[in-house]
Design a protein around this motif. Sequence first.
Motif, PDB file in Angstrom:
ATOM      1  N   ALA A  89       0.829  -1.209   0.000  1.00 39.97           N
ATOM      2  CA  ALA A  89       0.000   0.000   0.000  1.00 39.97           C
ATOM      3  C   ALA A  89       0.866   1.263   0.000  1.00 39.97           C
ATOM      4  CB  ALA A  89      -0.908   0.001   1.222  1.00 39.97           C
ATOM      5  N   PRO A  90       0.522   2.259  -0.804  1.00 39.29           N
ATOM      6  CA  PRO A  90       1.304   3.501  -0.863  1.00 39.29           C
ATOM      7  C   PRO A  90       1.352   4.229   0.483  1.00 39.29           C
ATOM      8  CG  PRO A  90      -0.178   3.336  -2.732  1.00 39.29           C
ATOM      9  CD  PRO A  90      -0.569   2.238  -1.782  1.00 39.29           C
ATOM     10  N   VAL A  91       2.409   4.986   0.669  1.00 38.60           N
ATOM     11  CA  VAL A  91       2.638   5.666   1.941  1.00 38.60           C
ATOM     12  C   VAL A  91       1.524   6.656   2.265  1.00 38.60           C
ATOM     13  CG1 VAL A  91       4.028   7.518   0.928  1.00 38.60           C
ATOM     14  CG2 VAL A  91       4.449   6.816   3.297  1.00 38.60           C
ATOM     15  N   ASP A  92       0.880   7.222   1.256  1.00 35.70           N
ATOM     16  CA  ASP A  92      -0.177   8.204   1.500  1.00 35.70           C
ATOM     17  C   ASP A  92      -1.581   7.605   1.422  1.00 35.70           C
ATOM     18  OD1 ASP A  92      -0.225   7.686  -1.182  1.00 35.70           O
ATOM     19  OD2 ASP A  92      -0.107   9.780  -1.843  1.00 35.70           O
ATOM     20  N   SER A  93      -1.675   6.267   1.433  1.00 33.17           N
ATOM     21  CA  SER A  93      -2.973   5.610   1.285  1.00 33.17           C
ATOM     22  C   SER A  93      -3.758   5.535   2.590  1.00 33.17           C
ATOM     23  CB  SER A  93      -2.791   4.186   0.745  1.00 33.17           C
ATOM     24  OG  SER A  93      -2.157   3.361   1.721  1.00 33.17           O
ATOM     25  N   GLY A  94      -3.061   5.655   3.718  1.00 28.93           N
ATOM     26  CA  GLY A  94      -3.725   5.507   5.008  1.00 28.93           C
ATOM     27  C   GLY A  94      -3.913   4.065   5.434  1.00 28.93           C
ATOM     28  N   ARG A  95      -3.489   3.123   4.603  1.00 27.55           N
ATOM     29  CA  ARG A  95      -3.625   1.695   4.928  1.00 27.55           C
ATOM     30  C   ARG A  95      -2.369   1.192   5.628  1.00 27.55           C
ATOM     31  NH1 ARG A  95      -5.200  -1.722  -0.139  1.00 27.55           N
ATOM     32  NH2 ARG A  95      -5.297  -3.292   1.522  1.00 27.55           N
ATOM     33  N   GLN A  96      -2.541   0.290   6.555  1.00 24.98           N
ATOM     34  CA  GLN A  96      -1.415  -0.308   7.265  1.00 24.98           C
ATOM     35  C   GLN A  96      -1.056  -1.628   6.599  1.00 24.98           C
ATOM     36  OE1 GLN A  96      -2.422  -0.479  11.454  1.00 24.98           O
ATOM     37  NE2 GLN A  96      -1.740   1.618  11.750  1.00 24.98           N
ATOM     38  N   ASP A  97       0.080  -1.642   5.944  1.00 22.21           N
ATOM     39  CA  ASP A  97       0.494  -2.830   5.209  1.00 22.21           C
ATOM     40  C   ASP A  97       1.804  -3.360   5.795  1.00 22.21           C
ATOM     41  OD1 ASP A  97       0.356  -4.835   3.333  1.00 22.21           O
ATOM     42  OD2 ASP A  97       0.246  -3.482   1.597  1.00 22.21           O
ATOM     43  N   TYR A  98       2.195  -4.547   5.306  1.00 23.31           N
ATOM     44  CA  TYR A  98       3.397  -5.210   5.826  1.00 23.31           C
ATOM     45  C   TYR A  98       4.132  -5.923   4.698  1.00 23.31           C
ATOM     46  CZ  TYR A  98       1.021  -4.480  10.251  1.00 23.31           C
ATOM     47  OH  TYR A  98       0.383  -3.896  11.313  1.00 23.31           O
ATOM     48  N   ILE A  99       5.409  -6.154   4.918  1.00 25.54           N
ATOM     49  CA  ILE A  99       6.213  -6.990   4.038  1.00 25.54           C
ATOM     50  C   ILE A  99       7.004  -7.952   4.919  1.00 25.54           C
ATOM     51  CG2 ILE A  99       8.275  -5.495   3.986  1.00 25.54           C
ATOM     52  CD1 ILE A  99       8.535  -6.164   0.987  1.00 25.54           C
ATOM     53  N   GLY A 100       7.242  -9.141   4.421  1.00 22.92           N
ATOM     54  CA  GLY A 100       8.020 -10.119   5.167  1.00 22.92           C
ATOM     55  C   GLY A 100       9.290 -10.484   4.425  1.00 22.92           C
ATOM     56  N   GLY A 101      10.200 -11.125   5.122  1.00 23.85           N
ATOM     57  CA  GLY A 101      11.439 -11.596   4.501  1.00 23.85           C
ATOM     58  C   GLY A 101      11.947 -12.836   5.206  1.00 23.85           C
ATOM     59  N   PHE A 102      12.712 -13.642   4.486  1.00 21.39           N
ATOM     60  CA  PHE A 102      13.181 -14.901   5.067  1.00 21.39           C
ATOM     61  C   PHE A 102      14.526 -15.317   4.469  1.00 21.39           C
ATOM     62  CE2 PHE A 102      11.249 -16.131   1.118  1.00 21.39           C
ATOM     63  CZ  PHE A 102      11.981 -17.221   0.671  1.00 21.39           C
ATOM     64  N   VAL A 103      15.247 -16.102   5.227  1.00 24.28           N
ATOM     65  CA  VAL A 103      16.438 -16.813   4.757  1.00 24.28           C
ATOM     66  C   VAL A 103      16.377 -18.215   5.358  1.00 24.28           C
ATOM     67  CG1 VAL A 103      18.961 -16.969   4.782  1.00 24.28           C
ATOM     68  CG2 VAL A 103      17.857 -14.729   4.603  1.00 24.28           C
ATOM     69  N   VAL A 104      16.496 -19.236   4.527  1.00 22.18           N
ATOM     70  CA  VAL A 104      16.514 -20.616   5.010  1.00 22.18           C
ATOM     71  C   VAL A 104      17.686 -21.363   4.381  1.00 22.18           C
ATOM     72  CG1 VAL A 104      13.991 -20.644   5.173  1.00 22.18           C
ATOM     73  CG2 VAL A 104      15.089 -21.673   3.199  1.00 22.18           C
ATOM     74  N   THR A 105      18.145 -22.375   5.093  1.00 19.46           N
ATOM     75  CA  THR A 105      19.154 -23.268   4.549  1.00 19.46           C
ATOM     76  C   THR A 105      18.951 -24.674   5.101  1.00 19.46           C
ATOM     77  OG1 THR A 105      21.528 -23.712   4.296  1.00 19.46           O
ATOM     78  CG2 THR A 105      20.837 -22.788   6.395  1.00 19.46           C
TER      79      THR A 105
END
Length: 298
Positions: free
Chosen positions: A120-136
């Motif tokens: 979601a854009p910074v000026d949208s007013g919506r609370q969004d998230y992103i995730g990240g991972f590393v596995v081996t």
Amino acid sequence: MKVLQDFPLPEIRPYIDWSPFFMTWELKGKYPKIFDDALVGEEAKKIYDDANALMDQVIADGSLKANAAYAFWPAASDGDDVILYTDESRSTELSRFHFLRQQWERKGQKDYRSLADYIAPVDSGRQDYIGGFVVTAGIGADELAKKFREELDDYKAIMVQAVADRFAEAFAELLHERARKDWGFGQNEGLDKDELISEKYRGIRPAAGYPACPDHTEKRTLFDLLDAENNTGVELTSSYAMYPGAAVSGLYFGHPESRYFTVDRMTKDQIEAYAKRKGKPLSEIEKWLSPNLAYEPE
């Protein structure tokens, strides 16, 4: 952040997609139908059985270990960047991921995608998230392969790496399933393992260096955020390859319309703007993105 060290291999095993395994041995066909192939079926069954025997061995003696780290961050898109915030107040920037946008028209395509579009854009007013991972699942793989080579068993040495790769990819699948449940929207998926392998779920997990995000250097940001070297034992080489090789990393996007795509070729104006966003010299960016340039660098 969640850190999983020495994760039980028997829990990972059911998530294995075997079809790519046979490509390692230059055998064409999908699992399990490949076993019925008149030309390669018998050989495919033999190496499959050998792989499972080796899996039994490494599970019993603990010679391969699987580690992972993953996290979610409050996020918002700013053009083709994604801002990560330190906390839910979203008042302090923690870091940024920099993405690139398609520029070439494709048949039936009406838009030009960037991974930032799925946040979601910074000026949208919506609370969004992103995730990240590393596995081996490759901790100990080189040592075991070396042991087999010293015993003049090159076949088993190659098999170790092939098995570790399958465990790593399966661990990424397992972890993504957990991440979707942690996120909330994966609680009632009810998908079987074949449906997971076929990616019937919501969301994607693109990796830096792959078609939607061709810049390998973005891995450094992810590794720093997850303290991946300490938490997983995976390191980045000078060329941004992961070591040990049986490792997978990427980002989690939960947008219901998110899907994989190819950025492909880009013109100089976008590369110049990208270099400015990253605060890097144009020549450095051109080096890392050389396969994607639609022009000859000066």
